[in-house]
Design a protein around this motif. Sequence first.
Motif, short mmCIF file in Angstrom:
data_model
loop_
_atom_site.label_atom_id
_atom_site.label_comp_id
_atom_site.label_asym_id
_atom_site.label_seq_id
_atom_site.Cartn_x
_atom_site.Cartn_y
_atom_site.Cartn_z
N VAL A 46 -2.55 3.16 -9.67
CA VAL A 46 -3.70 1.86 -9.07
C VAL A 46 -4.04 1.88 -7.78
O VAL A 46 -4.72 2.22 -6.93
N LYS A 47 -2.60 1.67 -6.97
CA LYS A 47 -2.54 2.95 -5.73
C LYS A 47 -3.77 3.18 -4.89
O LYS A 47 -4.31 3.09 -3.88
N ILE A 48 -3.25 4.37 -5.53
CA ILE A 48 -3.92 5.62 -5.09
C ILE A 48 -5.67 5.42 -5.37
O ILE A 48 -6.57 5.92 -4.24
N ALA A 49 -6.48 4.62 -6.59
CA ALA A 49 -7.27 4.51 -7.09
C ALA A 49 -8.22 3.59 -5.90
O ALA A 49 -9.08 3.88 -5.14
N VAL A 50 -7.21 2.64 -5.90
CA VAL A 50 -7.67 1.85 -5.12
C VAL A 50 -7.86 2.13 -3.52
O VAL A 50 -9.18 1.79 -2.82
N LEU A 51 -6.87 2.77 -3.10
CA LEU A 51 -7.49 3.34 -1.36
C LEU A 51 -8.27 4.34 -1.71
O LEU A 51 -9.29 4.12 -0.57
N THR A 52 -8.68 5.07 -2.99
CA THR A 52 -9.45 6.09 -3.08
C THR A 52 -10.57 6.06 -2.74
O THR A 52 -12.29 5.88 -2.50
N GLY A 53 -10.89 4.69 -4.36
CA GLY A 53 -12.43 4.41 -4.17
C GLY A 53 -12.44 2.81 -2.75
O GLY A 53 -14.05 3.30 -3.01
N SER A 54 -11.67 2.02 -2.05
CA SER A 54 -12.52 1.55 -1.34
C SER A 54 -12.77 2.88 0.11
O SER A 54 -13.93 2.27 1.22
N LEU A 55 -12.30 3.24 0.20
CA LEU A 55 -12.84 5.01 0.90
C LEU A 55 -13.66 5.31 0.94
O LEU A 55 -15.06 5.47 1.23
N GLY A 56 -13.85 5.51 -0.77
CA GLY A 56 -14.84 6.23 -1.00
C GLY A 56 -16.57 5.10 -0.76
O GLY A 56 -17.44 5.33 -0.60
N ALA A 57 -15.97 3.96 -1.11
CA ALA A 57 -17.42 3.11 -0.63
C ALA A 57 -17.86 2.72 0.46
O ALA A 57 -18.64 2.48 0.96
N ALA A 58 -16.98 2.66 0.98
CA ALA A 58 -16.65 2.45 2.92
C ALA A 58 -17.66 4.01 3.24
O ALA A 58 -18.52 3.03 4.13
N ALA A 96 0.80 -1.00 -0.04
CA ALA A 96 0.19 -0.12 -0.04
C ALA A 96 0.90 1.27 -0.14
O ALA A 96 0.17 2.35 -0.19
N GLY A 97 2.07 0.70 0.03
CA GLY A 97 2.48 1.95 0.41
C GLY A 97 3.13 3.05 -1.24
O GLY A 97 3.29 1.95 -2.23
N VAL A 98 2.54 4.48 -1.48
CA VAL A 98 2.75 4.94 -2.46
C VAL A 98 3.43 6.51 -2.05
O VAL A 98 2.17 6.54 -0.87
N THR A 99 3.78 6.84 -2.42
CA THR A 99 4.52 8.19 -2.38
C THR A 99 3.66 9.36 -3.34
O THR A 99 2.77 9.31 -4.68
N ILE A 100 2.37 10.20 -3.00
CA ILE A 100 1.21 10.72 -3.38
C ILE A 100 2.03 11.95 -4.03
O ILE A 100 0.87 12.22 -5.14
N GLY A 101 2.96 12.18 -3.56
CA GLY A 101 3.07 13.84 -3.65
C GLY A 101 2.70 15.31 -3.84
O GLY A 101 2.25 16.04 -4.41
N GLY A 102 1.81 15.18 -2.61
CA GLY A 102 0.60 16.72 -2.74
C GLY A 102 -0.39 16.31 -3.44
O GLY A 102 -0.95 15.59 -4.68
N ILE A 103 -0.74 17.80 -2.43
CA ILE A 103 -2.78 18.05 -3.69
C ILE A 103 -2.55 17.44 -5.08
O ILE A 103 -2.70 17.07 -6.05
N THR A 104 -1.12 17.90 -5.59
CA THR A 104 -1.16 18.19 -7.35
C THR A 104 -1.09 17.03 -7.61
O THR A 104 -1.00 16.60 -9.07
N GLY A 105 -0.07 16.51 -6.97
CA GLY A 105 0.29 14.68 -7.25
C GLY A 105 -1.10 14.04 -7.28
O GLY A 105 -1.57 12.78 -7.95
#
Length: 436
Positions: A385-397, A295-304
């Motif tokens: 993919v990692k950011i999307a999976v985390l975001t989608g899973s959080l949104g679904a929850a 699950a570790g992914v470098t997000i890079g702030g709001i822009t990233g």
Amino acid sequence: MTHPSPRGFRLFSRGSWPEASRIADILRQETVGGALLLAGAVVALVWANSPWSGVYESVRSYTIGPAAIHLDLSLAAWAADGLLAIFFFVAGLELKREFVAGDLRNPLRAAVPIMAAVGGVVVPALLFALINLRTGGDALKGWAIPTATDIAFALAVLAVIGRHLPIALRTFLLTLAVVDDLIAIVIIAIFYTANLAILPLLGALLPLALFTVLVQRRIRSWWLLLPLAAITWTLVHDSGVHATVAGVLLAFAVPVARPGPDGQPADECLAEAFEHRLRPISAGFAVPVFALMAAGVTIGGITGLTSSLTNPVAVGIVVGLIAGKTIGITLATWLVSRYTRASLDSGLTWTDVVGLAMLAGIGFTVSLLIGELAFGTGTPQDDNVKIAVLTGSLGAALLATVVLRIRNRAYRHIHHAETVDANHDGIPDIYQQRPE
């Protein structure tokens, strides 16, 4: 509008007490596992975005294992190929146990989670493909990413927001999650096997056959079974087929004792013994460590974050998990009720089904695994993919929380009826009544 079938079949009606108590025990263990899974994911995210992110990558890429048999793998690969094999072994045991000895041995009952799982796989995949159809390149390789439900994560959320949910609905979510994870394994074996080596795959049949013979004779000596399982896993890994497939094959070899007239197994159930022994290892260690490694992914702030979430692959994953799962599972369940002329059990509404379908959009563990297989570990698309999976899973929850919390008061009286034990014999009174 649906109508009762001639047999009075009810969707999500309560099952037998032995099955209800077994499912309740599984849910408790998976809930703890879900909390550990979430902790592993949070640690990975914080670590990957901290000044010590280089250490995190060094740990993930650290290689260990015998090179002579092609097992000099990184720790991240050991987590994905090795630890998740334990997870899928337990999932395979649970699925076989449910359909051979559980309440789902009834074809009408079994049709509900099976068709719901199929709908929850097909619709997210179609939405992903539609969104990425004109993207070009390798984007369509990720079509299977939003198809799986994370068992531990979903049940952990359910434990917090729906503790009064009737046991039949919780059983539905558990079985649905197991079935669609097994479908995901089939997808991985067929569509994400790049180079297939036939000889190692054929060679895996020998230790698998020996393992099968031993467990069918009710032999449970670990010094016999564990080496055979390890050899099977190694040969499947060497064949190019993802090694987690070995976990499912080994699980399906384990015998399940059919229930007697009283609902209890007529003889020793080896599958249940293995499940009791390995589920804590799976939920408490294997899956959380995989989350830490994956699950570790470098997000890079709001822009990233914005850049990643506007990528068509990421959009397809988020839409697939949130909208695709909800539509697919709800529609498939409605179709089962329509064509079997079944009706919902008393006290339940289709809002409950929609809430559970939303909750099934929490696709974490297997979604991350498929993402790595589709695009390669450490690639820019893998980060999306990692950011999307985390975001989608959080949104679904979050969406499921809103829906199911509204229904929580209605669940309370059903939950109370399922726990009243006026006779003090350890079996709730409602399970001693004549089934509907």
